[in-house]
Enzyme design. Structure first.
Site, PDB file in Angstrom:
ATOM      1  N   GLU A  23      -6.469 -34.241 -14.344  1.00 27.35           N
ATOM      2  CA  GLU A  23      -5.024 -33.978 -14.353  1.00 27.35           C
ATOM      3  C   GLU A  23      -4.574 -33.358 -15.680  1.00 27.35           C
ATOM      4  O   GLU A  23      -3.781 -32.409 -15.690  1.00 27.35           O
ATOM      5  CB  GLU A  23      -4.245 -35.279 -14.101  1.00 27.35           C
ATOM      6  CG  GLU A  23      -4.356 -35.827 -12.688  1.00 27.35           C
ATOM      7  CD  GLU A  23      -3.775 -34.917 -11.606  1.00 27.35           C
ATOM      8  OE1 GLU A  23      -2.854 -34.123 -11.906  1.00 27.35           O
ATOM      9  OE2 GLU A  23      -4.250 -34.988 -10.460  1.00 27.35           O
ATOM     10  N   ASN A  57      -3.290 -29.469 -16.235  1.00 28.78           N
ATOM     11  CA  ASN A  57      -1.995 -29.151 -16.847  1.00 28.78           C
ATOM     12  C   ASN A  57      -2.127 -28.105 -17.945  1.00 28.78           C
ATOM     13  O   ASN A  57      -1.292 -27.195 -18.052  1.00 28.78           O
ATOM     14  CB  ASN A  57      -1.349 -30.418 -17.420  1.00 28.78           C
ATOM     15  CG  ASN A  57      -0.647 -31.232 -16.354  1.00 28.78           C
ATOM     16  OD1 ASN A  57      -0.536 -30.806 -15.212  1.00 28.78           O
ATOM     17  ND2 ASN A  57      -0.172 -32.404 -16.736  1.00 28.78           N
ATOM     18  N   ARG A  72       3.092 -27.708  -6.691  1.00 28.79           N
ATOM     19  CA  ARG A  72       2.865 -28.855  -7.579  1.00 28.79           C
ATOM     20  C   ARG A  72       3.707 -30.029  -7.123  1.00 28.79           C
ATOM     21  O   ARG A  72       4.845 -29.845  -6.677  1.00 28.79           O
ATOM     22  CB  ARG A  72       3.262 -28.504  -9.018  1.00 28.79           C
ATOM     23  CG  ARG A  72       2.494 -27.365  -9.601  1.00 28.79           C
ATOM     24  CD  ARG A  72       1.208 -27.836 -10.265  1.00 28.79           C
ATOM     25  NE  ARG A  72       0.167 -26.832 -10.100  1.00 28.79           N
ATOM     26  CZ  ARG A  72      -1.125 -27.092 -10.043  1.00 28.79           C
ATOM     27  NH1 ARG A  72      -1.543 -28.327 -10.113  1.00 28.79           N
ATOM     28  NH2 ARG A  72      -1.985 -26.139  -9.890  1.00 28.79           N
TER      29      ARG A  72
HETATM   30  N1  LIG Z   1      -0.106 -29.064 -21.215  1.00 33.50           N
HETATM   31  C1  LIG Z   1       1.139 -28.758 -20.823  1.00 33.50           C
HETATM   32  N2  LIG Z   1       1.791 -27.694 -21.360  1.00 33.50           N
HETATM   33  C2  LIG Z   1       3.051 -27.361 -20.965  1.00 33.50           C
HETATM   34  N3  LIG Z   1       3.743 -28.052 -20.038  1.00 33.50           N
HETATM   35  C3  LIG Z   1       3.152 -29.111 -19.465  1.00 33.50           C
HETATM   36  C4  LIG Z   1       1.826 -29.524 -19.814  1.00 33.50           C
HETATM   37  N4  LIG Z   1       1.510 -30.626 -19.088  1.00 33.50           N
HETATM   38  C5  LIG Z   1       2.576 -30.882 -18.323  1.00 33.50           C
HETATM   39  N5  LIG Z   1       3.577 -29.985 -18.534  1.00 33.50           N
HETATM   40  C6  LIG Z   1       4.927 -30.003 -17.920  1.00 33.50           C
HETATM   41  O1  LIG Z   1       5.162 -31.309 -17.387  1.00 33.50           O
HETATM   42  C7  LIG Z   1       5.440 -31.228 -15.983  1.00 33.50           C
HETATM   43  C8  LIG Z   1       4.911 -32.458 -15.273  1.00 33.50           C
HETATM   44  O2  LIG Z   1       3.478 -32.490 -15.307  1.00 33.50           O
HETATM   45  P1  LIG Z   1       2.686 -33.267 -14.178  1.00 33.50           P
HETATM   46  O3  LIG Z   1       1.243 -33.095 -14.403  1.00 33.50           O
HETATM   47  O4  LIG Z   1       3.236 -34.656 -14.094  1.00 33.50           O
HETATM   48  O5  LIG Z   1       3.138 -32.526 -12.838  1.00 33.50           O
HETATM   49  P2  LIG Z   1       2.725 -31.058 -12.312  1.00 33.50           P
HETATM   50  O6  LIG Z   1       1.576 -30.534 -13.094  1.00 33.50           O
HETATM   51  O7  LIG Z   1       3.966 -30.239 -12.322  1.00 33.50           O
HETATM   52  O8  LIG Z   1       2.271 -31.348 -10.816  1.00 33.50           O
HETATM   53  P3  LIG Z   1       0.870 -31.982 -10.348  1.00 33.50           P
HETATM   54  O9  LIG Z   1       0.183 -32.517 -11.573  1.00 33.50           O
HETATM   55  O10 LIG Z   1       1.248 -33.083  -9.401  1.00 33.50           O
HETATM   56  O11 LIG Z   1       0.132 -30.855  -9.711  1.00 33.50           O
HETATM   57  C9  LIG Z   1       4.841 -29.908 -15.545  1.00 33.50           C
HETATM   58  O12 LIG Z   1       5.453 -29.384 -14.382  1.00 33.50           O
HETATM   59  C10 LIG Z   1       5.079 -29.020 -16.771  1.00 33.50           C
HETATM   60  O13 LIG Z   1       6.414 -28.561 -16.807  1.00 33.50           O
HETATM   61 MG   LIG Z   2      -0.119 -31.679 -13.429  1.00 40.93          MG
END
Ligand SMILES: Nc1ncnc2c1ncn2[C@@H]1O[C@H](COP(=O)(O)OP(=O)(O)OP(=O)(O)O)[C@@H](O)[C@H]1O
Ligand SMILES: [Mg+2]
Length: 148
Positions: A50, A54, A108
């Site tokens: 995960e 990200n 997502r």
């Molecule tokens: N490494 C990162 N750099 C920039 N933004 C990030 C990063 N990690 C997370 N985010 C931001 O935080 C939000 C939430 O992250 P999260 O992993 O909980 O959900 P997601 O990636 O949107 O969906 P999923 O993980 O369920 O596919 C993301 O949509 C993004 O906006």
């Molecule tokens: Mg994610």
């Protein structure tokens, strides 16, 4: 305070989606020395997956950037997993950590941070917009009985 690691490894790779599987397996290989249960291994792989996803998807949306995965074996049977990028960063970390919050559109679900949190014992997210994000997770593994 940062605890002293008994063993550690740092891996650096480009934010290509093929490296998500690599990072997951590398974390599992490193964790193997702690004699984890299959459940613990699955938790570790999922949490790393995960965090790395990200970095690949959100940190560098239109480019390939550097991702660092640091694995540390700390006293007390604690595995520390750190995923760091120097990408876009997160403006509001508290909001980003909420279940179902996503900036990623329909494909997502916004559950990545929630999954990392529930599959590990501690999740820390440090981020500076425009500078990057560092996600640190700690997982305490159950002590195993040594047979010899
Ligand atoms: N490494 C990162 N750099 C920039 N933004 C990030 C990063 N990690 C997370 N985010 C931001 O935080 C939000 C939430 O992250 P999260 O992993 O909980 O959900 P997601 O990636 O949107 O969906 P999923 O993980 O369920 O596919 C993301 O949509 C993004 O906006
Ligand atoms: Mg994610």
């Amino acid at each position: 305070m940062k605890s002293k690691a008994m063993n550690e490894v740092t891996l650096e790779f480009p934010s290509r989606s093929s490296n998500e599987g690599f990072a997951r397996s590398a974390a599992a290989c490193f964790a193997a020395q702690m004699d984890p249960t299959l459940n613990e291994l699955e938790d570790i792989k999922t949490a790393v997956s995960e965090a790395v996803t990200n970095a690949i998807v959100h940190a560098y949306p239109d480019a390939i950037g550097k991702v660092t995965l640091k694995l540390r074996l700390c006293p007390g049977n604690v595995l520390e997993l750190t995923v760091k990028d120097r990408g876009r960063g997160i403006a509001d970390v508290e909001k980003a950590r909420e279940p179902m919050f996503t900036t990623g559109g329909e494909e997502r679900s916004g559950m990545g941070f929630t999954i990392m949190e529930s599959f590990t014992d501690q999740l820390t997210v440090r981020s500076v917009p425009g500078r990057g994000t560092t996600v640190t997770m700690k997982k305490k593994l159950a002590p195993r009985l040594k047979t010899k």
